[in-house]
Design an enzyme around this catalytic site. Structure first.
Site, mmCIF file in Angstrom:
data_model
loop_
_atom_site.group_PDB
_atom_site.id
_atom_site.type_symbol
_atom_site.label_atom_id
_atom_site.label_comp_id
_atom_site.label_asym_id
_atom_site.label_seq_id
_atom_site.Cartn_x
_atom_site.Cartn_y
_atom_site.Cartn_z
ATOM 1 N N ARG A 127 -13.580 13.586 8.425
ATOM 2 C CA ARG A 127 -13.968 14.121 7.301
ATOM 3 C C ARG A 127 -15.602 14.285 7.144
ATOM 4 O O ARG A 127 -16.573 13.927 8.832
ATOM 5 C CB ARG A 127 -14.457 13.230 6.250
ATOM 6 C CG ARG A 127 -13.128 13.251 5.883
ATOM 7 C CD ARG A 127 -12.855 12.007 4.721
ATOM 8 N NE ARG A 127 -11.436 11.770 3.926
ATOM 9 C CZ ARG A 127 -10.985 10.718 4.099
ATOM 10 N NH1 ARG A 127 -11.746 9.639 4.221
ATOM 11 N NH2 ARG A 127 -10.036 10.068 3.683
ATOM 12 N N GLU A 169 -7.829 -6.148 4.874
ATOM 13 C CA GLU A 169 -8.050 -5.669 3.363
ATOM 14 C C GLU A 169 -6.070 -6.111 2.858
ATOM 15 O O GLU A 169 -6.597 -6.105 1.924
ATOM 16 C CB GLU A 169 -7.617 -3.857 4.097
ATOM 17 C CG GLU A 169 -9.308 -3.339 3.873
ATOM 18 C CD GLU A 169 -8.966 -1.620 4.213
ATOM 19 O OE1 GLU A 169 -9.043 -1.610 4.936
ATOM 20 O OE2 GLU A 169 -9.235 -1.229 3.642
ATOM 21 N N HIS A 209 -13.124 1.668 -0.153
ATOM 22 C CA HIS A 209 -13.214 0.968 0.737
ATOM 23 C C HIS A 209 -14.005 -0.957 0.424
ATOM 24 O O HIS A 209 -14.094 -0.658 0.823
ATOM 25 C CB HIS A 209 -13.600 0.946 1.698
ATOM 26 C CG HIS A 209 -13.339 2.119 3.342
ATOM 27 N ND1 HIS A 209 -14.112 3.063 4.006
ATOM 28 C CD2 HIS A 209 -12.440 2.173 3.444
ATOM 29 C CE1 HIS A 209 -13.554 3.954 4.170
ATOM 30 N NE2 HIS A 209 -12.217 3.804 4.328
ATOM 31 N N ASN A 225 0.385 -1.349 -0.211
ATOM 32 C CA ASN A 225 -0.029 0.107 0.172
ATOM 33 C C ASN A 225 1.112 1.606 -0.441
ATOM 34 O O ASN A 225 1.245 1.515 0.710
ATOM 35 C CB ASN A 225 -0.659 -0.026 1.380
ATOM 36 C CG ASN A 225 -1.484 1.231 1.464
ATOM 37 O OD1 ASN A 225 -1.886 2.257 -0.065
ATOM 38 N ND2 ASN A 225 -2.887 0.999 2.576
ATOM 39 N N ARG A 277 -2.845 -2.145 -3.034
ATOM 40 C CA ARG A 277 -3.764 -1.220 -3.643
ATOM 41 C C ARG A 277 -3.713 0.100 -4.522
ATOM 42 O O ARG A 277 -2.778 0.676 -3.874
ATOM 43 C CB ARG A 277 -3.802 -1.286 -1.769
ATOM 44 C CG ARG A 277 -5.081 0.236 -1.758
ATOM 45 C CD ARG A 277 -5.161 0.746 -0.053
ATOM 46 N NE ARG A 277 -6.268 1.459 0.186
ATOM 47 C CZ ARG A 277 -6.324 1.800 0.331
ATOM 48 N NH1 ARG A 277 -5.703 2.685 1.308
ATOM 49 N NH2 ARG A 277 -7.830 2.760 0.559
ATOM 50 N N LYS A 315 3.419 0.659 2.938
ATOM 51 C CA LYS A 315 3.172 -0.430 3.847
ATOM 52 C C LYS A 315 3.179 -1.457 3.035
ATOM 53 O O LYS A 315 2.968 -1.871 2.098
ATOM 54 C CB LYS A 315 1.474 -0.242 4.518
ATOM 55 C CG LYS A 315 1.626 1.776 4.966
ATOM 56 C CD LYS A 315 0.455 1.375 6.086
ATOM 57 C CE LYS A 315 -0.167 2.260 7.188
ATOM 58 N NZ LYS A 315 -1.066 3.341 6.580
#
Ligand code: ADP
Length: 405
Positions: free
Chosen positions: A244, A387, A183, A7, A94, A14
């Protein structure tokens, strides 16, 4: 088969290395603050039934240098788990935005890289960093096949009435302005896990999946497919999140600009980074908000009420969308760990078929658990998301079905 999941963010990488036989994570970690003198490398290795962590501070110039460090760590005689980078069979990346071009996991060739590049205007912060990760992985793990797993892909099954905005059609056709949803990897993973848990065929299962992390979104899954989701053109829409605002009347933006003189960049920062729990309650981390609410602080208490109220509204809306719902699923940091938010989000939904068992909700153990009361028509589950494993699984599935040419 060994699959490395990457990622790659704007200043971080990551990673997790999986042995697909047994679906075990062998090692993982992150390189943070890339481009600064005090970058931080954190590496963990799973050995003899326990996780050992190593960290060091060093200067990491760019993503290429960062991924080389990842390769060194993975092959290190002390903390490594493989003798050579060529042991990695595939790298699963990702990628945040796949636009309408990608509705499934995809083997990366030149065309795919060009498409990801073309989508940069839709994800200006994420896609360039994802692309960088792909380019350097092609050098550092040259033998491995490179695969892209898109955050948006799972939502490409939304029907047009759900993905279109009520604005002139040319803005969709010529400029791609529509709901994409995000997501997707997590929603897909928990949907799959839920069907497994219920012993049902996912293709015949209807779910509402609530991914409540720092970013948060909720999805209506009909017969295994995403048919509506709360995030939209960007991850700003929908639920109230850590920083957010979620759904907001667009006129507020005009007002902030015209009457308060804020620039578009300032409004962007306000709604993306200074709103949500942070803006209303003063902290972006739910744990801090919970502590302050318990101590009687009014703004923290209001933030909690608003956060749960928004989830409840979406649950109601998605019951209407799906008609029959087999299970409501809570996942990610808040969904997996906060009985308070789960409880408040389900409060007063008994007429819609959701009744929680307070005791089960409060004592839900780690892992998959059911927290509904006996009379609840809809099951309520807590399922830890993963994930990285989902990216590895999708990468494996694709590699097995796509012979090397
Ligand atoms: P990210 O989107 O960064 O992956 P996570 O899924 O890790 O985020 O979720 C982070 C959120 O989960 C934070 O708001 C954090 O406060 C919340 N969280 C984590 N553990 C708990 C807990 N035990 N109780 C309540 N909230 C928690």
């Amino acid at each position: 088969m060994k699959i490395l999941v990457i990622n790659s963010g704007s200043s971080s990488i990551k990673y997790q290395l999986f042995e697909m036989l047994g679906q075990t994570a062998l090692a993982g970690g992150s390189i943070e603050r890339i481009g600064q003198k005090d970058s931080q490398a954190t590496h963990w290795v799973y050995r003899d039934g326990e996780v050992r962590k190593h960290s060091r501070v060093l200067a990491v110039k760019d993503h290429r240098a960062g991924l080389k460090i990842v390769a060194q760590l993975l092959t290190d005689p002390e903390v490594g788990v493989i003798p050579h980078p060529s042991e990695v069979d595939a790298v699963g990346h990702r990628v945040v935005h796949g636009g309408e071009n990608f509705s499934t996991t995809t083997l990366i060739g030149k065309d795919v890289r060009a498409s990801i590049k073309k989508l940069i205007p839709l994800a200006p912060l994420h896609n360039p960093a994802n692309l960088k990760g792909i380019e350097v992985a092609m050098e550092v793990f040259a033998r491995a096949r490179q695969v892209a797993v898109f955050d948006t892909a799972f939502h490409q099954t939304l029907p047009e009435e759900a993905f279109r905005y009520a604005i002139p059609g040319t803005l969709y056709r010529d400029n791609g302005i529509r709901v994409y949803g995000f997501h997707g990897t997590s929603h897909r993973y928990v949907a799959r896990k839920t069907a497994e848990h219920l012993g049902r065929d996912l293709k015949k299962t209807r779910l509402i999946t609530a991914h409540l992390g720092n970013g948060a979104s909720i999805t209506a899954v009909k017969d295994g497919k995403s048919v509506d989701t709360s995030m939209g053109f960007s991850p700003l829409a929908g639920l109230m999140m850590g920083t957010r605002c979620g759904d907001i009347d667009p006129s507020v933006i005009f007002y902030l600009h015209r009457s308060l003189g804020m620039t578009v960049d300032e409004i962007d920062a306000l709604l993306n980074r200074q709103s949500g729990l942070q803006g209303v309650g003063g902290n972006s981390d739910l744990r801090d908000i919970l502590k302050r609410a318990e101590a009687g602080e009014g703004d923290a208490q209001l933030a909690l009420k608003m956060y749960a109220y928004r989830i409840k509204k979406y649950i109601g809306a998605y019951i209407a969308v799906l008609n029959r719902v087999d299970a409501l699923v809570f996942t990610a940091g808040v969904g997996e760990n906060s009985p308070y938010i789960r409880g408040k989000s389900c409060e007063g939904l008994e007429h819609l078929g959701i009744i929680l068992d307070d005791g089960k909700n409060k004592t839900a153990p780690r892992g998959v658990s059911e927290i509904q009361a006996d009379g609840s028509k809809i099951k309520v589950l807590v399922i830890p998301t993963n994930e990285e494993l989902e990216i590895a699984l999708q990468t494996e599935e694709l590699i097995k079905s796509a012979p090397i040419n």
